[in-house]
Scaffold this motif. Structure first.
Motif: not given
Length: 168
Positions: A82-85, A87
């Motif tokens: 997901d977007e939190t994983s 960079d």
């Protein structure tokens, strides 16, 4: 008593040579065996995770880099993330995409216990092409697909000029 030698088998023969020594059969047999060697043995097909296999073999997810609609677009398929994983960073004209996936799974049934942990990380880096407006780069993440848009500057969007070739 003299030994009789067997005549060599011809292609027209209806008998199959012992051991399938004919090269096309041998190649097919090796590929077929490899398919079953690589197939997950104690798992169902639903548990098969192509992302982990891809990461283990290549270390990096595949990325598409295309030019369209006055911009460049980078697309990376990152299933299970997901977007939190993930960079996305820009430094010194280099755009880098990195991420990490951690998965822990525990399954308990009567007479059966399975505990699995998987970890994997990746990093891809690209030199940003000339003519990209670095202040307007955007990224979005939807359903496991990361899209990064690198819009071109107005100067780089100008029509190309055709140069005539003189014949001598």
């Amino acid at each position: 008593m003299a030994e009789r030698s067997k005549p060599p088998a011809s292609r027209e023969s209806t008998q199959t040579p012992a051991g399938f020594d004919w090269p096309p059969f041998e190649s097919f047999r090796r590929q077929f065996d490899r398919m079953f060697d690589e197939f997950p043995s104690r798992r169902s097909l639903a548990d098969f995770q192509p992302f982990e296999r891809m990461m283990a073999q290549q270390g990096n997810p595949p990325v598409d880099f295309v030019e369209k609609n006055g911009a460049y677009e980078i697309t990376a398929e990152l299933p299970g993330l997901d977007e939190t994983s993930v960079d996305v960073k820009l430094a010194n004209g280099v755009l880098s995409i990195s991420g990490e996936k951690t998965e822990e799974k525990e399954e308990k049934k009567e007479g059966y216990y399975c505990s699995e942990r998987r970890y994997g990380s990746f990093r891809r880096a690209f030199r940003v092409p000339e003519g990209v407006d670095q202040d307007k780069i955007t990224a979005d993440f939807e359903k496991g697909v990361l899209r990064i848009k690198l819009p071109k500057t107005p100067e780089s969007k100008k029509e190309e000029k055709k140069i005539e070739i003189a014949a001598k």
